[in-house]
Every structure is written in C-alpha cells, then in structure tokens.
Design a protein around this motif. Structure first.
Motif, PDB file in Angstrom:
ATOM      1  N   THR A 577      -4.008   4.559   3.212  1.00 35.57           N
ATOM      2  CA  THR A 577      -4.682   3.508   3.206  1.00 35.57           C
ATOM      3  C   THR A 577      -4.009   2.304   2.742  1.00 35.57           C
ATOM      4  OG1 THR A 577      -6.884   4.714   2.765  1.00 35.57           O
ATOM      5  CG2 THR A 577      -6.865   2.276   2.570  1.00 35.57           C
ATOM      6  N   LEU A 578      -3.262   2.456   1.596  1.00 32.31           N
ATOM      7  CA  LEU A 578      -2.441   1.442   1.035  1.00 32.31           C
ATOM      8  C   LEU A 578      -1.480   0.921   2.206  1.00 32.31           C
ATOM      9  CD1 LEU A 578      -2.081  -0.481  -1.202  1.00 32.31           C
ATOM     10  CD2 LEU A 578      -0.504   1.247  -2.175  1.00 32.31           C
ATOM     11  N   ARG A 579      -0.735   2.096   2.701  1.00 29.74           N
ATOM     12  CA  ARG A 579       0.358   1.751   4.044  1.00 29.74           C
ATOM     13  C   ARG A 579      -0.281   1.014   4.918  1.00 29.74           C
ATOM     14  NH1 ARG A 579       1.393   6.751   5.094  1.00 29.74           N
ATOM     15  NH2 ARG A 579       2.975   7.035   3.418  1.00 29.74           N
ATOM     16  N   GLU A 585      -1.200  -7.046   7.596  1.00 29.40           N
ATOM     17  CA  GLU A 585      -1.357  -8.432   7.024  1.00 29.40           C
ATOM     18  C   GLU A 585      -2.362  -8.357   6.106  1.00 29.40           C
ATOM     19  OE1 GLU A 585      -2.116 -10.519  10.464  1.00 29.40           O
ATOM     20  OE2 GLU A 585      -0.225 -10.229  11.324  1.00 29.40           O
ATOM     21  N   GLY A 586      -2.555  -7.438   5.288  1.00 33.07           N
ATOM     22  CA  GLY A 586      -3.453  -7.181   4.028  1.00 33.07           C
ATOM     23  C   GLY A 586      -5.116  -7.503   4.564  1.00 33.07           C
ATOM     24  N   SER A 587      -5.433  -7.286   5.740  1.00 31.75           N
ATOM     25  CA  SER A 587      -6.608  -7.373   6.531  1.00 31.75           C
ATOM     26  C   SER A 587      -7.344  -6.051   6.421  1.00 31.75           C
ATOM     27  CB  SER A 587      -6.381  -7.764   7.916  1.00 31.75           C
ATOM     28  OG  SER A 587      -7.911  -7.771   8.618  1.00 31.75           O
ATOM     29  N   PRO A 588      -8.640  -5.810   5.629  1.00 31.73           N
ATOM     30  CA  PRO A 588      -9.478  -4.822   5.516  1.00 31.73           C
ATOM     31  C   PRO A 588      -9.898  -4.560   6.936  1.00 31.73           C
ATOM     32  CG  PRO A 588      -9.978  -5.990   3.622  1.00 31.73           C
ATOM     33  CD  PRO A 588      -9.157  -6.783   4.778  1.00 31.73           C
ATOM     34  N   THR A 589     -10.261  -5.426   7.902  1.00 35.94           N
ATOM     35  CA  THR A 589     -10.752  -5.055   9.293  1.00 35.94           C
ATOM     36  C   THR A 589      -9.867  -4.537  10.057  1.00 35.94           C
ATOM     37  OG1 THR A 589     -12.426  -7.171   8.928  1.00 35.94           O
ATOM     38  CG2 THR A 589     -11.893  -6.187  11.205  1.00 35.94           C
ATOM     39  N   LYS A 590      -8.628  -4.978  10.296  1.00 39.40           N
ATOM     40  CA  LYS A 590      -7.454  -4.481  10.868  1.00 39.40           C
ATOM     41  C   LYS A 590      -7.136  -2.917  10.493  1.00 39.40           C
ATOM     42  CE  LYS A 590      -5.296  -8.846  12.370  1.00 39.40           C
ATOM     43  NZ  LYS A 590      -4.097  -9.500  12.304  1.00 39.40           N
ATOM     44  N   ASP A 619      -1.413 -10.064  -5.278  1.00 37.32           N
ATOM     45  CA  ASP A 619      -0.711 -11.305  -5.408  1.00 37.32           C
ATOM     46  C   ASP A 619       0.603 -11.142  -4.605  1.00 37.32           C
ATOM     47  OD1 ASP A 619      -2.328 -12.262  -7.133  1.00 37.32           O
ATOM     48  OD2 ASP A 619      -1.304 -11.884  -8.751  1.00 37.32           O
ATOM     49  N   ASP A 620       1.260 -12.210  -4.132  1.00 36.92           N
ATOM     50  CA  ASP A 620       2.439 -12.141  -3.060  1.00 36.92           C
ATOM     51  C   ASP A 620       3.487 -11.303  -3.835  1.00 36.92           C
ATOM     52  OD1 ASP A 620       1.040 -13.656  -1.402  1.00 36.92           O
ATOM     53  OD2 ASP A 620       2.030 -15.529  -2.067  1.00 36.92           O
ATOM     54  N   GLU A 621       4.033 -11.518  -4.825  1.00 35.41           N
ATOM     55  CA  GLU A 621       5.245 -10.898  -5.460  1.00 35.41           C
ATOM     56  C   GLU A 621       4.938  -9.417  -5.461  1.00 35.41           C
ATOM     57  OE1 GLU A 621       8.666 -10.869  -8.834  1.00 35.41           O
ATOM     58  OE2 GLU A 621       7.167 -12.794  -8.576  1.00 35.41           O
ATOM     59  N   ARG A 622       3.701  -9.158  -6.076  1.00 32.69           N
ATOM     60  CA  ARG A 622       3.138  -7.816  -6.567  1.00 32.69           C
ATOM     61  C   ARG A 622       3.065  -6.996  -5.249  1.00 32.69           C
ATOM     62  NH1 ARG A 622      -0.286  -5.198 -10.386  1.00 32.69           N
ATOM     63  NH2 ARG A 622       0.311  -3.128 -10.246  1.00 32.69           N
ATOM     64  N   LEU A 623       2.404  -7.500  -4.179  1.00 33.16           N
ATOM     65  CA  LEU A 623       2.466  -7.061  -2.987  1.00 33.16           C
ATOM     66  C   LEU A 623       3.509  -6.611  -2.316  1.00 33.16           C
ATOM     67  CD1 LEU A 623       0.032  -5.768  -1.180  1.00 33.16           C
ATOM     68  CD2 LEU A 623      -0.068  -8.094  -0.176  1.00 33.16           C
ATOM     69  N   PHE A 624       4.745  -7.556  -2.417  1.00 34.60           N
ATOM     70  CA  PHE A 624       5.787  -7.100  -1.921  1.00 34.60           C
ATOM     71  C   PHE A 624       6.636  -6.172  -2.320  1.00 34.60           C
ATOM     72  CE2 PHE A 624      10.497  -7.480  -2.075  1.00 34.60           C
ATOM     73  CZ  PHE A 624      11.077  -7.710  -0.970  1.00 34.60           C
ATOM     74  N   ARG A 625       6.577  -5.882  -3.688  1.00 37.25           N
ATOM     75  CA  ARG A 625       7.076  -4.738  -4.397  1.00 37.25           C
ATOM     76  C   ARG A 625       5.873  -3.388  -4.050  1.00 37.25           C
ATOM     77  NH1 ARG A 625       7.338  -8.077  -8.996  1.00 37.25           N
ATOM     78  NH2 ARG A 625       5.456  -7.112  -9.987  1.00 37.25           N
ATOM     79  N   ILE A 626       4.797  -3.721  -3.738  1.00 31.08           N
ATOM     80  CA  ILE A 626       4.042  -2.284  -3.509  1.00 31.08           C
ATOM     81  C   ILE A 626       4.348  -2.052  -1.965  1.00 31.08           C
ATOM     82  CG2 ILE A 626       1.566  -1.709  -2.995  1.00 31.08           C
ATOM     83  CD1 ILE A 626       0.563  -3.458  -5.256  1.00 31.08           C
ATOM     84  N   SER A 627       4.616  -3.045  -1.109  1.00 36.02           N
ATOM     85  CA  SER A 627       4.877  -2.886   0.202  1.00 36.02           C
ATOM     86  C   SER A 627       6.203  -2.016   0.149  1.00 36.02           C
ATOM     87  CB  SER A 627       5.187  -3.952   1.123  1.00 36.02           C
ATOM     88  OG  SER A 627       3.817  -4.661   1.136  1.00 36.02           O
ATOM     89  N   ALA A 628       7.280  -2.457  -0.468  1.00 36.89           N
ATOM     90  CA  ALA A 628       8.561  -1.784  -0.578  1.00 36.89           C
ATOM     91  C   ALA A 628       8.339  -0.539  -0.811  1.00 36.89           C
ATOM     92  CB  ALA A 628       9.681  -2.568  -1.165  1.00 36.89           C
ATOM     93  N   ALA A 629       7.503  -0.141  -1.925  1.00 38.95           N
ATOM     94  CA  ALA A 629       7.642   1.109  -2.461  1.00 38.95           C
ATOM     95  C   ALA A 629       6.922   2.069  -1.670  1.00 38.95           C
ATOM     96  CB  ALA A 629       6.687   1.135  -3.783  1.00 38.95           C
ATOM     97  N   VAL A 630       5.735   1.639  -0.927  1.00 39.38           N
ATOM     98  CA  VAL A 630       5.048   2.352   0.071  1.00 39.38           C
ATOM     99  C   VAL A 630       5.983   2.942   1.158  1.00 39.38           C
ATOM    100  CG1 VAL A 630       3.195   2.286   2.076  1.00 39.38           C
ATOM    101  CG2 VAL A 630       2.795   1.634  -0.519  1.00 39.38           C
TER     102      VAL A 630
END
Length: 645
Positions: A577-579, A585-590, A619-630
């Motif tokens: 789900t996180l991936r 684009e961080g959209s729950p609907t999409k 948050d932008d920077e936190r979400l970037f790191r999470i995206s990279a980790a995913v």
C-alpha cells in the motif's frame, strides 16, 4: 660175444654225458669198467664228473643270463621310449628268472608311494594297479633299506607292517614267494623290481644278482627317461622363453615407434588428435580422449567400437578412480558390458584433466601395450600443461589489456590502440561492458562459455576478481539477457549479468565499467544473485551508497523498518500500500484505484502507517526517504499487487 669198446670211445661217451647230462651215474660206472679204473678211485672219478657237469650247467645258465643282459643293454641303446623299454625289461626278467609273476613298481616322491607300473604274469586287476603306502609291506622295506630282500612265504613276512589292501591283492594273485631289488640312481630310489612265484621258492644269490642287474638296467632306463624329460621340458621352456622374448622385443620396438610419434606430436604441437590417431593405429583399437568433464576432445580408429559415454558407467568409473590413484592403465571390468576395455587417467599431481579410452580389440593388451597407453596419457598431461600455460599467458595478457581498456588513467591507455589492433581488434568499435557475478569455482567455465559466443570482437578477462566482457552491442541489456539465458542453461547455476549503457567511444568504457561495479556492489547487498541487470534501474541508489553499500540495510530500516516489522508480525502487506501511495503522487484515491480497493480501506491502511511512521511521514523530505526505501525494498524482491494488509 661182443667186442669191448675201445678206451677212446668210452672216454668220448663219458664226456658227452658230462656235456649233455643225459646219462646217470650208473652209466659212469660201466664206462669206468671198460677203462679198468680201480674200484677205490671210481667213486672219486664219478664225483668229479658230476661237479664238472654241474659247473657246465651253471656256465650255460650264466651265458644265457649274460646274453639276456646284453640284449637288454642293446635295446636300451636303441630305444628311448620309456614304456616300451620297461615292458621289455620286465618281460626279459620274467623269462630269465622263470618266475610266475614279474612286476615293476615306480616310486612317487610326492606321496612316497610305490605304484605298480608294469606286470608280466599277473592276472588280477587288483594286483596290476596295486599302490603300496609308505612304510607298508616288503616293497617299502626294500625302498627304505635300498637293498634286495626276499621272503619264502609272504604271508609270514614280518620285516615291515602289512597292509590289508596289499595282502588281499597278493592272496588273490596266489603269490607265495617274492624277491625284490631296488632301482637306484645316485642313491635315489626310483622303484622296485619284483620276481614272485605261486609256490614256495628259495631265491639263490645268483637269482638275486641277476634280478639286480636287470634292475640296474631299469634304473638306467628310468633315469635316462627322466633326464630326457627334463631336457625336453628345458627345451620347451627355452623355446617358450624365446618366443616371449621375441614378442616382447617386437612390442618394445613397436612401443618405441609409438613413443617417438607421441613425442613428435608434443614437439610439433599437433595436439590431442595426433595422440589418438597414433595410439589407434598402433593398438588396432578405437581411441577417444575426454576432458575432465567427460567431453570428447579427440577420437580415432573404429569409432563404432567405442561409446565414449560409457566413461560415466560404473565399470569405467571404478577403473578411472583406480588409474588416478595408481597412475597406471587399468582395465574395465568385462562384466560391466562397457565398450571401453582399458583406460588411463590424464592427471598432473592431484589435478584430473581427463582420460584416454580404448575399445575392445582382436588382440589382448600386453604389458608393453599398457605402458604405451600410460605414456600416451602422460603426453596428454604434458599437452594439457602446455595448453594451460599458454592459456594462462594469454589470460594474463588479455586481463592486462582489458584492465587498461577500463582504466581512465592516460598512462595505461597511451599504447592501447596499437596493442588492440595487434590482436585484430578495432578499438573504435568497442562500446559495451558486461560485468558478471558468479561463484569463483565456475569462473573458468564462464570464460570458456563466453569464448564460444559468436561476437566479434569480444574480450573476456578477470579484472580485480570480476569477470568482464568488452564487446560490440547495439543494446547492452539485450546482450546481457542473451548471455544470461545461455549461461544459465550451460551451468544450471545462478548467473548475474550487469549491463551499463552503451559507451559513446572507447574512452567512455571506464565510466561504464565503474557504473557496473557500483551496481554490482549494490545488488550484492540487496541479495540479487541471478538475472540480467540494467545499471540505470539502480543508478540513483548506486551513487547514494557507492562508498557504503552496507548502508542500504540501515537506510531501509530507518525509513520503513516499522512497517516491515508490522507486516512480518501480523502477516500483512502494508508496504505494498505504501509503495502504491508514493508512486501515485500521494493520492489515496489513485492508490485505491491501482490496488482495486475501496478508498476507505486505503485510508484505514494509511492511518495505520501514520501510527507506525509518525505524524510527519508525509512531509516532503521524509516522504522522499520513504519512497527511496520502498524502491530499494522492491528491488530486494517484494512484488506489487500482493493483497495482504
């Protein structure tokens, strides 16, 4: 009135009587009356006449005996057939002695028994095949004492123990008195000659001497026969030894020719086919030479006789193990049904490089033939070392060339064009680098397989412990996928092929190689060991973690470790789900639309993720790191579309 005979007539009649023995003693008296011999001298004259007649009779008998001995000696000189001579000797002894039964017993040194060999006058089969055990009966006493012995009544003989078998045979034959004399040769007993009667008889010294003389003749016959037998055996042995020597010399000469041809094959660099052809022509057999992987590298002779695949059979495998252990040519067990008759391992020390296989042939393999096979295997070992040395030298040269080609230092690239062109390679065409990840023990097999790929030019070498191929390709990823498929099929083991983008020129090959090495370090940490890898898929992360590949685990754990731990503990898949969330684009609907779930379900999962990662996880920077980790976790092997959560 009758006229009285004259004195001369009376004397003539008296002498005739003495010679012929026809007149009795009374006639002597009548003759003496005509001679007017006084009565006082008449008795003495009659005794003298009787003595003369007895002596004359003895001399006649002696003449007859000597004649028989001379005849026997003449036959001995004329004939060499042992059986014929013994029959004649026994027959003559029977005639001269005038006995009822005459027989000869031969001594058997292996059992110390006396066996009746020839008989005259015997009528019972039991007696004709009589065997006298050692130490039993008159015969054993004669053999032990080596002197003549006789008995007037054998039934009462007490000189030696009786044997029931002997006594029964003597009784059945009706024998009463027996005389036996030994057959001697240098004090060695050859047998005993017997003369026997079916009535009581006292044997005289003359009879004993006569039978002893005939026994001496028999001894000479048997001794001569023994000597002749030894001479014939010696002659046969000499003839056999000469034949073996001749055969050995012929084999040795043939082997020397083969050895010279094998040495010439090594010196002239003709290779394994020349060895196989030389051996096949010399031994008249099908020959195959296989490498350590049981692949045929050369064959010659009648190929229909030899099935090289039989080398993997149990019989051939056992022979190969024995040959590797002993260093000799070993035959394959015939009961295994293998087409391979013999083989010799190709070894250098403890290293095994293959074997020389030989089919069955019409002629048996001799000792020299086996040594020839062993020599051929040794020649193959020398050729293998020679090839390995050449390959090692070529490998070092190629490795230096590839290393210089992938090194950006100008000093190492200064003379590179000339060296490449000297090897027939146009450096301007080289545009692709492939880096391989494979177990160290399979690198030689990989290099051999790459050498068989239809690509020109192609340079393969091991640089700093990594197998590298430099080639020409329009699409490096496609080339990597092709090599991966063929290598996986050939080895049956995981193979990792890393392909950086095409280099615009040979000067761009070092940068491509560097990108491939960074990706190799990253995928190693991610646990990826098989497949064709495009460095562009990992470029961001390979740059980020170039100096600390092991930091990938720490980064992933710090960014999304709480989610991964929750999934592992509750058998959910929040990371999917996180991936999907970060990719849409961080959209729950999409995210709900991609995962085919109701938006409320996605919102519930996102709320659970918030509780695990914290309120500021979007948050932008936190979400970037999470995206990279995913993404890193996805590259590690997680699949999209898992429905757990």
């Amino acid at each position: 009135m009758h006229d009285s005979p004259s004195s001369s007539a009376v004397i003539a009649a008296l002498l005739t009587d003495i010679v012929d023995g026809e007149a009795g003693t009374a006639d002597h008296g009548t003759g003496l009356d005509h001679l007017d011999v006084p009565a006082a001298e008449r008795a003495e004259v009659i005794r003298a006449v009787d003595r003369l007649r007895a002596e004359l009779t003895r001399l006649r008998r002696r003449e007859h005996e000597l004649s028989a001995l001379f005849s026997s000696a003449r036959e001995l000189a004329e004939s060499r057939d042992l059986d014929t001579l013994l029959v004649r000797l026994v027959s003559r002894a029977h005639q001269i002695m005038g006995t009822d039964v005459t027989y000869l017993s031969e001594f058997d040194p292996s059992s110390d028994e006396l066996n009746v060999r020839k008989t005259i006058g015997a009528v019972t089969p039991q007696f004709q095949s009589l065997r006298v055990p050692p130490g039993m009966g008159l015969a054993s006493g004669i053999a032990a004492s080596r002197t003549a012995q006789w008995t007037q009544r054998y039934a009462e003989y007490s000189g030696d123990p009786h044997d029931s078998g002997i006594d029964d045979a003597v009784t059945a034959e009706g024998i009463v008195s027996i005389l036996g004399v030994p057959l001697l040769a240098d004090d060695e007993v050859l047998g005993v000659l017997f003369a026997a009667t079916r009535h009581e008889h006292v044997f005289t010294a003359e009879e004993i001497a006569l039978l002893s003389a005939l026994a001496d003749h028999a001894s000479v016959v048997m001794q001569t026969a023994g000597i002749l037998k030894q001479l014939r055996e010696s002659e046969d042995e000499a003839r056999t030894a000469f034949a073996r020597l001749t055969e050995h010399v012929e084999e040795r000469d043939r082997s020397n020719v083969v050895h010279q041809q094998l040495i010439q094959a090594v010196l002239s660099g003709q290779g394994f086919p020349a060895v196989a052809e030389t051996l096949a022509a010399s031994l008249g057999r099908g020959v195959a030479i296989v490498d350590a992987g049981d692949r045929v590298i050369a064959s010659a002779g009648d190929a229909t006789r030899l099935r090289a695949d039989d080398v993997t059979g149990p019989g051939a495998r056992a022979a190969l193990v024995a040959s590797r252990r002993s260093g000799h040519c070993c035959e394959v067990e015939s009961s295994s049904g293998s087409s391979i008759e013999a083989l010799a391992a190709i070894t250098v020390g403890a290293d095994h490089y293959g074997a020389v296989l030989l089919s069955h042939g019409e002629l048996e393999l001799g000792a020299v033939d086996r040594r020839t096979i062993e020599r051929a295997a040794q020649v193959c070992s020398l050729m293998t070392l020679q090839q390995n040395a050449a390959d090692d030298a070529e490998g070092r040269t190629r490795a230096e060339l590839v290393a210089d080609l992938l090194d950006p230092a100008p000093a190492r690239r200064r003379d590179l064009d000339r060296r490449l062109r000297h090897r027939g390679v146009d450096p301007s065409r080289l545009n692709t680098v492939l880096v391989f990840g494979i177990e160290s023990e399979r690198r030689t097999l990989l290099a051999r397989h790459l050498a068989g790929i239809d690509a020109d030019p192609l340079l393969v070498a091991e640089v700093d412990g990594t197998v590298v191929a430099v080639m020409v390709s329009e699409n490096p990823v496609t080339a990597a996928q092709t090599v991966h498929r063929s290598m996986s099929a050939a080895t049956g083991a995981p193979v990792l092929v890393i392909a950086p983008p095409v280099a615009a020129s040979p000067d761009g090959l070092p940068r491509a190689f560097d990108a491939a090495l960074r990706t190799a370090a990253l995928v190693d940490v991610l646990g990826i060991v098989d497949g064709a890898v495009d460095t562009r898929d990992y470029e961001l992360f390979s740059v980020l973690f170039a100096h600390d590949p092991d930091g990938v685990d720490r980064f992933v754990h710090a960014a999304i470790g709480a989610v991964l731990d929750y999934d592992a503990a509750h058998n959910t898949d929040l990371v999917t789900t996180l991936r999907a969330f970060v990719r849409n684009e961080g959209s729950p609907t999409k995210t709900a639309r991609v995962l085919n779930y109701h938006p409320n379900t996605i919102l519930q999962r996102l709320e659970r993720i918030r509780k695990l990662l914290g309120d500021n996880w979007r948050d932008d920077e936190r979400l970037f790191r999470i995206s990279a980790a995913v993404r890193l976790e996805e590259l590690r092997g997680h699949r999209l579309g898992d429905s757990r959560g």
